[in-house]
Design an enzyme around this catalytic site. Structure first.
Site, PDB file in Angstrom:
ATOM      1  N   LYS A 156     -54.752 -74.520  79.927  1.00 43.44           N
ATOM      2  CA  LYS A 156     -53.621 -73.790  79.806  1.00 43.44           C
ATOM      3  C   LYS A 156     -53.158 -72.485  79.816  1.00 43.44           C
ATOM      4  O   LYS A 156     -53.786 -71.394  79.036  1.00 43.44           O
ATOM      5  CB  LYS A 156     -52.877 -74.917  79.348  1.00 43.44           C
ATOM      6  CG  LYS A 156     -52.575 -76.419  79.897  1.00 43.44           C
ATOM      7  CD  LYS A 156     -52.040 -78.017  78.952  1.00 43.44           C
ATOM      8  CE  LYS A 156     -51.668 -78.738  79.972  1.00 43.44           C
ATOM      9  NZ  LYS A 156     -51.556 -79.952  79.314  1.00 43.44           N
ATOM     10  N   ASN A 181     -51.414 -77.881  73.815  1.00 42.67           N
ATOM     11  CA  ASN A 181     -53.030 -78.368  73.694  1.00 42.67           C
ATOM     12  C   ASN A 181     -53.401 -78.302  74.559  1.00 42.67           C
ATOM     13  O   ASN A 181     -54.642 -79.197  75.006  1.00 42.67           O
ATOM     14  CB  ASN A 181     -52.850 -80.181  73.740  1.00 42.67           C
ATOM     15  CG  ASN A 181     -51.984 -80.408  75.233  1.00 42.67           C
ATOM     16  OD1 ASN A 181     -51.674 -79.891  76.203  1.00 42.67           O
ATOM     17  ND2 ASN A 181     -51.864 -82.106  75.705  1.00 42.67           N
ATOM     18  N   HIS A 225     -55.670 -79.687  80.569  1.00 38.39           N
ATOM     19  CA  HIS A 225     -55.635 -80.442  81.041  1.00 38.39           C
ATOM     20  C   HIS A 225     -56.982 -80.836  81.751  1.00 38.39           C
ATOM     21  O   HIS A 225     -57.308 -79.916  82.338  1.00 38.39           O
ATOM     22  CB  HIS A 225     -54.861 -80.246  82.628  1.00 38.39           C
ATOM     23  CG  HIS A 225     -54.357 -81.427  83.204  1.00 38.39           C
ATOM     24  ND1 HIS A 225     -53.743 -82.340  83.200  1.00 38.39           N
ATOM     25  CD2 HIS A 225     -54.809 -81.334  84.377  1.00 38.39           C
ATOM     26  CE1 HIS A 225     -53.457 -83.380  84.181  1.00 38.39           C
ATOM     27  NE2 HIS A 225     -54.514 -82.735  85.014  1.00 38.39           N
ATOM     28  N   TYR A 236     -46.827 -82.554  88.158  1.00 38.49           N
ATOM     29  CA  TYR A 236     -46.400 -83.699  86.701  1.00 38.49           C
ATOM     30  C   TYR A 236     -45.257 -84.284  86.874  1.00 38.49           C
ATOM     31  O   TYR A 236     -44.525 -85.524  86.200  1.00 38.49           O
ATOM     32  CB  TYR A 236     -46.345 -82.938  85.229  1.00 38.49           C
ATOM     33  CG  TYR A 236     -47.574 -82.333  84.543  1.00 38.49           C
ATOM     34  CD1 TYR A 236     -48.007 -82.900  83.700  1.00 38.49           C
ATOM     35  CD2 TYR A 236     -47.165 -80.716  84.541  1.00 38.49           C
ATOM     36  CE1 TYR A 236     -49.220 -82.084  83.328  1.00 38.49           C
ATOM     37  CE2 TYR A 236     -48.308 -80.156  84.471  1.00 38.49           C
ATOM     38  CZ  TYR A 236     -49.222 -80.830  83.334  1.00 38.49           C
ATOM     39  OH  TYR A 236     -50.760 -80.432  82.597  1.00 38.49           O
ATOM     40  N   GLU A 291     -55.280 -83.620  92.319  1.00 39.97           N
ATOM     41  CA  GLU A 291     -54.933 -82.687  92.330  1.00 39.97           C
ATOM     42  C   GLU A 291     -55.464 -82.004  92.984  1.00 39.97           C
ATOM     43  O   GLU A 291     -55.220 -80.163  92.239  1.00 39.97           O
ATOM     44  CB  GLU A 291     -54.855 -82.749  90.122  1.00 39.97           C
ATOM     45  CG  GLU A 291     -54.482 -83.590  89.430  1.00 39.97           C
ATOM     46  CD  GLU A 291     -54.939 -83.995  88.040  1.00 39.97           C
ATOM     47  OE1 GLU A 291     -55.490 -84.128  87.937  1.00 39.97           O
ATOM     48  OE2 GLU A 291     -53.680 -85.180  87.535  1.00 39.97           O
TER      49      GLU A 291
HETATM   50  P1  IDP Z   1     -52.973 -85.956  79.111  1.00 37.16           P
HETATM   51  O1  IDP Z   1     -52.514 -84.147  78.892  1.00 37.16           O
HETATM   52  O2  IDP Z   1     -53.460 -85.732  77.511  1.00 37.16           O
HETATM   53  O3  IDP Z   1     -53.091 -86.176  79.495  1.00 37.16           O
HETATM   54  P2  IDP Z   1     -50.310 -86.569  79.267  1.00 37.16           P
HETATM   55  O4  IDP Z   1     -49.832 -87.937  78.375  1.00 37.16           O
HETATM   56  O5  IDP Z   1     -50.788 -87.413  80.493  1.00 37.16           O
HETATM   57  O6  IDP Z   1     -51.965 -86.606  78.150  1.00 37.16           O
HETATM   58  O7  IDP Z   1     -49.035 -85.815  79.461  1.00 37.16           O
HETATM   59  C1  IDP Z   1     -49.548 -84.604  79.642  1.00 37.16           C
HETATM   60  C2  IDP Z   1     -49.064 -83.490  79.099  1.00 37.16           C
HETATM   61  O8  IDP Z   1     -47.380 -83.175  78.326  1.00 37.16           O
HETATM   62  C3  IDP Z   1     -49.821 -83.159  77.850  1.00 37.16           C
HETATM   63  O9  IDP Z   1     -50.713 -82.832  78.064  1.00 37.16           O
HETATM   64  C4  IDP Z   1     -48.950 -82.296  76.792  1.00 37.16           C
HETATM   65  O10 IDP Z   1     -48.665 -80.818  77.489  1.00 37.16           O
HETATM   66  C5  IDP Z   1     -47.554 -82.231  77.118  1.00 37.16           C
HETATM   67  N1  IDP Z   1     -46.993 -84.281  76.707  1.00 37.16           N
HETATM   68  C6  IDP Z   1     -47.390 -85.142  76.012  1.00 37.16           C
HETATM   69  N2  IDP Z   1     -46.063 -86.047  75.263  1.00 37.16           N
HETATM   70  C7  IDP Z   1     -45.491 -85.164  74.661  1.00 37.16           C
HETATM   71  C8  IDP Z   1     -44.863 -84.984  73.868  1.00 37.16           C
HETATM   72  O11 IDP Z   1     -44.423 -85.913  72.742  1.00 37.16           O
HETATM   73  N3  IDP Z   1     -43.930 -83.543  73.514  1.00 37.16           N
HETATM   74  C9  IDP Z   1     -44.233 -82.520  74.298  1.00 37.16           C
HETATM   75  N4  IDP Z   1     -45.660 -82.341  75.356  1.00 37.16           N
HETATM   76  C10 IDP Z   1     -45.753 -83.648  75.893  1.00 37.16           C
HETATM   77 MG    MG Z   2     -52.397 -87.179  81.706  1.00 30.67          MG
END
Ligand code: IDP
Ligand code: MG
Length: 156
Positions: free
Chosen positions: A9, A112, A115, A49, A126
């Protein structure tokens, strides 16, 4: 072998961490089937997304993922999806286990780093968003006989 879509990312690229994270997958034994640097536009981010469109964090997620270039890769291995998700760690850097990518390199609950597809259906969808069939390169990686035991009917 199973394929998965990995995105390094914007924070990873800006922090100069792309090489270190790619190295983790290479050292683990994953084979790179495709890789490119690109900027994700809003339309592509919305497609990628779409499952999160009703979540409160959705607008900020779109802003984040389109803010700066990313490295997009297709990686392959046995159980590539489960293994790569384990290497990534929990979603939030603040509680991801040490030893994982998010656990070792991040603190944020939104930036984070990485992805990874979370199911075979998501991986297929994807990969199709980011790559055409001709972009995936099949090749024999010389080290493969030492990554898996090839003495049986399939690599183990
Ligand atoms: P993942 O990337 O671990 O699969 P997902 O729940 O699919 O997590 O969420 C997709 C992306 O959305 C996350 O990687 C993160 O960048 C963002 N995200 C998820 N939950 C939150 C939140 O509570 N606050 C801000 N960003 C979030
Ligand atoms: Mg996810």
């Amino acid at each position: 072998m199973e394929k998965t879509l990995i995105i390094l990312k914007p924070d990873t690229v800006q922090r100069g961490m792309a090489g270190r994270i790619i190295t983790r997958f290479e050292e683990k034994g994953f084979q790179i089937a495709a890789m490119k640097l690109m900027k994700i536009d809003k339309g592509l981010a919305e497609k990628h997304y779409g499952v999160h469109k009703d979540k409160p964090f959705y607008p900020k997620l779109l802003e984040y993922i389109t803010s700066s270039p990313v490295v997009v890769m297709v990686l392959q291995a046995n159980n590539a999806i489960a293994v790569s998700r384990k290497m990534m760690g929990a979603t939030f850097g603040s509680n991801a286990e040490p030893g994982t990518i998010r656990g070792d390199f991040g603190l944020s609950n939104s930036f984070n780093l990485i992805h990874g597809s979370d199911s075979p259906e998501a991986a297929e969808f994807e990969i199709g968003l980011y790559f055409g069939a001709g972009d995936l390169i099949e090749y024999n990686k010389a080290i493969m006989p030492w990554i898996y035991d090839h003495s049986g009917s399939k690599p183990e």
